[in-house]
Design a protein around this motif. Structure first.
Motif, PDB file in Angstrom:
ATOM      1  N   GLU A  93       0.828  -0.992   0.396  1.00 38.58           N
ATOM      2  CA  GLU A  93       0.621  -0.119  -0.166  1.00 38.58           C
ATOM      3  C   GLU A  93       0.675   1.206  -0.365  1.00 38.58           C
ATOM      4  O   GLU A  93       0.446   2.405   0.147  1.00 38.58           O
ATOM      5  N   ARG A 116       2.553   0.910  -3.681  1.00 36.78           N
ATOM      6  CA  ARG A 116       1.329   1.054  -4.803  1.00 36.78           C
ATOM      7  C   ARG A 116       1.162   2.064  -5.721  1.00 36.78           C
ATOM      8  O   ARG A 116       1.504   1.967  -7.436  1.00 36.78           O
ATOM      9  N   THR A 117       0.887   3.065  -6.266  1.00 44.14           N
ATOM     10  CA  THR A 117       0.389   4.751  -6.593  1.00 44.14           C
ATOM     11  C   THR A 117       1.789   4.962  -6.675  1.00 44.14           C
ATOM     12  O   THR A 117       2.129   5.567  -8.388  1.00 44.14           O
ATOM     13  N   THR A 124       2.692   1.993  -9.967  1.00 44.78           N
ATOM     14  CA  THR A 124       1.444   1.559 -11.261  1.00 44.78           C
ATOM     15  C   THR A 124       0.585   2.865 -10.911  1.00 44.78           C
ATOM     16  O   THR A 124       0.105   3.458 -10.152  1.00 44.78           O
ATOM     17  N   ASN A 125       0.092   2.196 -11.871  1.00 42.19           N
ATOM     18  CA  ASN A 125      -1.340   3.504 -12.304  1.00 42.19           C
ATOM     19  C   ASN A 125      -2.635   2.601 -12.296  1.00 42.19           C
ATOM     20  O   ASN A 125      -3.013   1.832 -11.350  1.00 42.19           O
ATOM     21  N   SER A 126      -3.772   3.324 -11.628  1.00 45.22           N
ATOM     22  CA  SER A 126      -5.131   2.979 -11.767  1.00 45.22           C
ATOM     23  C   SER A 126      -5.495   1.787 -12.429  1.00 45.22           C
ATOM     24  O   SER A 126      -6.703   1.912 -11.789  1.00 45.22           O
ATOM     25  N   ASP A 127      -5.532   2.226 -13.913  1.00 44.15           N
ATOM     26  CA  ASP A 127      -5.530   0.666 -14.857  1.00 44.15           C
ATOM     27  C   ASP A 127      -4.962  -0.574 -14.077  1.00 44.15           C
ATOM     28  O   ASP A 127      -5.215  -1.135 -14.836  1.00 44.15           O
ATOM     29  N   GLY A 128      -4.147  -0.498 -13.147  1.00 45.81           N
ATOM     30  CA  GLY A 128      -3.055  -1.481 -13.034  1.00 45.81           C
ATOM     31  C   GLY A 128      -1.585  -1.466 -13.866  1.00 45.81           C
ATOM     32  O   GLY A 128      -0.864  -2.324 -13.614  1.00 45.81           O
ATOM     33  N   SER A 129      -1.477  -1.059 -15.139  1.00 48.23           N
ATOM     34  CA  SER A 129      -0.451  -1.057 -15.525  1.00 48.23           C
ATOM     35  C   SER A 129       0.715  -0.281 -14.464  1.00 48.23           C
ATOM     36  O   SER A 129       0.685   0.442 -13.981  1.00 48.23           O
ATOM     37  N   THR A 173       3.519   2.530 -13.690  1.00 50.22           N
ATOM     38  CA  THR A 173       4.223   4.026 -14.101  1.00 50.22           C
ATOM     39  C   THR A 173       6.006   3.508 -14.775  1.00 50.22           C
ATOM     40  O   THR A 173       5.619   3.007 -14.569  1.00 50.22           O
TER      41      THR A 173
END
Length: 275
Positions: free
Chosen positions: A208, A211-212, A215-220, A222
């Motif tokens: 947690e 994660r941001t 990864t992007n909000s769509d799971g791909s 960064t």
């Protein structure tokens, strides 16, 4: 033989997995976290699987808080045999915006933009205190009960960036390097009283906290997330379960001649030159 295992930072993804693995081995587990709700949730999961567990609030930067937790653990389970110093983390105030300093960065006035010269001493202190002091204080509190007992072990959580620092996070890299050094120092210091001290150096695991960033909000992934995967020979992030076998090995009495080691669990990241 059942032992008493104390895990700090056990409300998080990685250390909750470690705590559960000890419970599955039949050990009595004390789940400690700064957030009582998080500790109690992990404890409930362990209890539902038939494990002996207690979930407690404990601030690894506060001796009184740790002493209170220790008293409850001693009353419930007895004295500590294995300590997992899992609490740790980074802070944005100890992080630069760019990996490399460019001359034009010195005149960048964008909100939130930080060069090395803008790093906040309080943010850096927070990171060092959480990772280093947050390892030292629990060890002072719980290791005293280990002196003279057989089969006692301390496992610290370092990081692969303790070997080679990552860009942008000088405070975290330096703090984890301190944890690795402290692990070796403690291993020598405690060698005559039956306490072994080792450390894990995890590579990149999705939690947690990061994660941001990865990864992007769509799971791909960064850009930084992809850069990490490209530098990891095994081509993936670690799964929390990847920590279990090494953790149990280092804390088991079968490893009675292993002390002062820091083991990378990073899919080859620290071994890869990039070429």
């Amino acid at each position: 033989m059942s032992k008493v295992v104390v895990v700090t930072g056990a409300g998080g993804v990685l250390c909750s997995t470690i705590a559960k693995s000890f419970a599955k081995e039949g050990h009595k587990v004390a789940v400690l976290d700064l957030k009582l709700e998080a500790a109690e949730k992990v404890a409930a999961d362990i209890h539902s699987d038939g494990g002996e567990v207690i979930g407690l609030m404990a601030d690894v930067l506060n001796k009184e808080s740790l002493e209170k937790a220790k008293t409850e653990i001693n009353q419930r389970f007895g004295t500590c045999d294995i300590l997992i110093n899992g609490a740790g983390g980074n802070h944005p105030l100890g992080t630069t915006s760019n990996p490399y300093l460019q001359e034009e960065d010195l005149t960048n006035t964008a909100e939130g933009f930080k060069t090395f010269f803008d790093l906040d001493p309080d943010g850096i202190k927070f990171v060092f205190n959480l990772n280093f002091i947050g390892t030292l204080l629990p060890t002072q509190i719980f290791a005293k009960d280990m002196v003279g007992k057989k089969g006692c072990s301390i496992l610290n959580i370092s990081s692969m960036n303790a070997f080679t620092p990552l860009t942008k996070i000088p405070a975290y890299s330096g703090a984890k390097a301190a944890v690795s050094n402290f692990t070796q120092w403690l291993a020598v210091h405690f060698a005559k009283v039956g306490i072994r001290v080792n450390a894990l150096a995890p590579g990149f695991f999705l939690t947690e906290q990061n994660r941001t960033l990865l990864t992007n909000s769509d799971g791909s992934l960064t850009q930084r997330g992809q850069q990490i995967i490209d530098q990891t020979p095994m081509g993936r992030y670690g799964e929390p379960e990847d920590l279990i076998s090494t953790t149990l090995f280092l804390c088991d009495e079968k490893s009675s001649f292993v002390t002062g080691v820091v083991i990378p669990i990073d899919g080859g990241f620290s071994a890869y030159s990039g070429v």
